[in-house]
Design an enzyme around this catalytic site. Sequence first.
Site, PDB file in Angstrom:
ATOM      1  N   LYS A 169       0.779  -1.056  -0.063  1.00 43.32           N
ATOM      2  CA  LYS A 169       0.063   0.021   0.025  1.00 43.32           C
ATOM      3  C   LYS A 169       0.823   1.273   0.187  1.00 43.32           C
ATOM      4  O   LYS A 169       1.668   1.463   0.916  1.00 43.32           O
ATOM      5  CB  LYS A 169      -0.900   0.141   1.259  1.00 43.32           C
ATOM      6  N   GLY A 230      -7.778   9.531  10.294  1.00 43.96           N
ATOM      7  CA  GLY A 230      -7.871   9.559  11.462  1.00 43.96           C
ATOM      8  C   GLY A 230      -8.868  10.563  11.912  1.00 43.96           C
ATOM      9  O   GLY A 230      -9.086  10.970  13.260  1.00 43.96           O
ATOM     10  N   ALA A 256      -9.448   6.053   4.747  1.00 41.35           N
ATOM     11  CA  ALA A 256      -9.439   7.159   5.633  1.00 41.35           C
ATOM     12  C   ALA A 256     -10.580   7.785   5.797  1.00 41.35           C
ATOM     13  O   ALA A 256     -11.311   7.734   4.826  1.00 41.35           O
ATOM     14  CB  ALA A 256      -8.317   7.908   5.272  1.00 41.35           C
ATOM     15  N   GLY A 257     -10.977   8.243   6.991  1.00 45.23           N
ATOM     16  CA  GLY A 257     -12.061   8.945   7.454  1.00 45.23           C
ATOM     17  C   GLY A 257     -13.179   8.439   7.853  1.00 45.23           C
ATOM     18  O   GLY A 257     -13.994   8.925   8.544  1.00 45.23           O
ATOM     19  N   ASN A 278      -8.429   2.019  10.270  1.00 45.79           N
ATOM     20  CA  ASN A 278      -7.710   1.799  11.519  1.00 45.79           C
ATOM     21  C   ASN A 278      -8.408   2.462  13.062  1.00 45.79           C
ATOM     22  O   ASN A 278      -8.728   1.850  13.612  1.00 45.79           O
ATOM     23  CB  ASN A 278      -6.273   2.155  11.408  1.00 45.79           C
ATOM     24  N   THR A 279      -8.230   3.845  12.920  1.00 53.92           N
ATOM     25  CA  THR A 279      -8.488   4.721  14.050  1.00 53.92           C
ATOM     26  C   THR A 279      -9.914   4.540  14.199  1.00 53.92           C
ATOM     27  O   THR A 279     -10.300   4.348  15.833  1.00 53.92           O
ATOM     28  CB  THR A 279      -8.362   6.040  13.790  1.00 53.92           C
TER      29      THR A 279
END
Length: 326
Positions: A169, A230, A256-257, A278-279
């Site tokens: 990635k 994040g 993301a987001g 992830n977050t």
Amino acid sequence: MRVTVNGEPRDIGPATTVEALLGQIGLDARKVAVERNREIVPKSAYGATPLAEGDKLEVVHFIGGGAPSTAEDGWEVGGRRYASRLLVGTGKYKDFEETARAIEASGAEIVTVAVRRVNLSDPKQPMLVDYVSPKKYTYLPNTAGCYSADEAVRTLRLAREAGGWDLVKLEVLGDQKTLYPNMPETLAAAADLIKDGFKVMVYCSDDPIQAKRLEEMGCVAIMPLGSLIGSGLGILNPVNIRLIKESAKVPVLVDAGVGTASDAAVAMELGCDGVLMNTAIAQAKDPIRMARAMKLAVEAGRLSYLAGRMPKKLYADPSSPLAGLI
């Protein structure tokens, strides 16, 4: 004789090889990759590569794996087939045990991992591989924290040397405040990596033109951001995400987001092939429950997309038949 290892000066004997140095530190040569003066040292050459005064070495750890899936509604990337459309990161958890439990609950088959220097002061320190088995999951090395094409390419070459995997990635960031992709550097890095034989999944802006260009270059998956990394703001530009998906011939994954389960469902209802997060899981009050929620949300969103939503109408339409009304 003095050399520098992972930024730290170290005194060694005059005839020390890379293999001998790793042994002195207490590292298993099979689990690390070594770069000497910005040139990767093949594992087969560790014993025959003597070190010289002033040499600068980077020793990183990484290992990857995973088994293909044959699920009926699976998806394919880099020549491998997977059942789960949820990809998860491995950072920000309180410890490796929680990381492993959350990944298990998510049902993910692909996990992203960052390539970092080995802790030379404690070489026996637990590693991710001790908790998240590379025999069960596909490790996807990423370039988190890289702000130039050169840094990203260098990082992934080390990752390949350590683990042997060519599915990676790519993300090249523009600044620390937004972590928005630097597209010129991303394009340059993608070109170098593809030329070098990597199968590149690429984090990019939600620009349909840039996304198409990356696909035409040879990237195996396009990963437009839903919103800032994040941030948990969700999918801010669903129109562009849909445009990217409609024109792409390779998998499109929102990266993301995502902040909560409904965001993941929205991404999948747009027709995306998967979601990476992830977050949203790691920083939830209960990461294990959130991982389970995200698994179900991705599955529900995918089913909703396949089923085809009802058309929107400006006026009410009764569900019950009017014939026979008392």
